[in-house]
Design a protein around this motif. Structure first.
Motif, short mmCIF file in Angstrom:
data_model
loop_
_atom_site.label_atom_id
_atom_site.label_comp_id
_atom_site.label_asym_id
_atom_site.label_seq_id
_atom_site.Cartn_x
_atom_site.Cartn_y
_atom_site.Cartn_z
N THR A 163 -12.72 44.81 26.78
CA THR A 163 -11.31 44.50 27.04
C THR A 163 -10.77 45.53 28.03
OG1 THR A 163 -10.43 45.93 25.30
CG2 THR A 163 -11.09 43.68 24.65
N GLU A 164 -9.51 45.39 28.36
CA GLU A 164 -8.86 46.37 29.23
C GLU A 164 -8.57 47.67 28.49
OE1 GLU A 164 -8.07 45.92 32.56
OE2 GLU A 164 -9.31 44.12 32.36
N ARG A 165 -8.56 47.62 27.16
CA ARG A 165 -8.18 48.79 26.37
C ARG A 165 -9.29 49.84 26.37
NH1 ARG A 165 -6.55 49.00 19.96
NH2 ARG A 165 -6.22 51.24 19.91
N LYS A 166 -8.86 51.08 26.62
CA LYS A 166 -9.77 52.22 26.61
C LYS A 166 -9.00 53.42 26.06
CE LYS A 166 -12.47 51.02 30.73
NZ LYS A 166 -12.16 49.72 31.07
N GLU A 167 -9.70 54.32 25.41
CA GLU A 167 -9.11 55.59 24.98
C GLU A 167 -9.93 56.69 25.63
OE1 GLU A 167 -8.91 55.73 20.70
OE2 GLU A 167 -7.43 54.11 20.62
N VAL A 168 -9.29 57.43 26.52
CA VAL A 168 -9.98 58.48 27.27
C VAL A 168 -9.81 59.81 26.55
CG1 VAL A 168 -10.11 59.68 29.48
CG2 VAL A 168 -9.58 57.23 29.42
N THR A 175 -13.67 55.79 24.96
CA THR A 175 -13.95 54.76 23.98
C THR A 175 -13.58 53.42 24.59
OG1 THR A 175 -13.49 56.24 22.13
CG2 THR A 175 -13.45 53.89 21.67
N LEU A 176 -14.55 52.51 24.61
CA LEU A 176 -14.32 51.15 25.12
C LEU A 176 -14.07 50.23 23.93
CD1 LEU A 176 -17.36 51.06 27.58
CD2 LEU A 176 -14.99 51.73 28.09
#
Length: 182
Positions: A163-168, A175-176
């Protein structure tokens, strides 16, 4: 193939899944040693709260207590054991980590390094996907570190899409977030 799916991760239910090579079932307290081995094998890029700390926590006793008291180990993250050896090699299952949409559990899996590259993660995950579908879930999601190429391959085989969501995280990586319709 899923041979037995008793319950849907509700209190008191016991989930047992079976494939041609694997049995996925609740953890036994004596298997905390395997759980601790998983903790010791984790990549150093994994955040500290998911690795053995400088004081040796979680200890074997703490993990035994977690298996004894935490429903997660009986109805969520199931022990994976090859039928041929009957030795637990890791876990696979569904969790509600609170990071995804309400009512959409996260697929999670982790296997001991010595059994990597045998297709066990994919096979166990397929059984969990069938269980999730039969339990009424319409979509699952999974998170994976961008550097975890092996787990990304498993998720791709399972037809999860990024998805477009990521946590850098500057220290541990990105995190993808991936999803899959059932």
């Amino acid at each position: 193939m899923v041979a037995d799916m008793e319950g849907d991760a509700t209190p008191g239910s016991e989930v047992v899944l079976e494939t041609s090579r694997l049995l996925l079932r609740p953890w036994r307290v004596a298997e905390a040693v395997v759980m601790r081995e998983l903790w010791t094998e984790r990549d150093p890029r994994v955040p500290p709260h998911r690795r053995i700390d400088a004081d040796g926590h979680p200890t074997l006793a703490e993990l035994e207590d977690s298996i004894r008291t935490n429903q997660l180990w009986s109805t969520g993250l199931l022990a994976v054991e090859p039928k041929a050896s009957r030795d637990v090699i890791g876990y696979c299952g569904l969790v509600d980590s609170g990071r995804g949409p309400a009512g959409e559990p996260e697929l999670a899996f982790e296997l001991l390094r010595r059994v990597w590259r045998r297709g066990y993660a994919t096979e166990a995950s397929l059984a969990v996907l069938e269980w999730a579908k039969s339990s009424g879930h319409e979509r699952l999601w999974a998170t994976v570190w961008d550097w975890n190429v092996a787990s990304r391959r498993v998720l791709a085989k399972l037809e999860f899409t990024e998805t477009e969501r990521k946590e850098v995280n500057a220290v541990h990586g990105t995190t993808l977030f991936t999803t899959r319709r059932l």
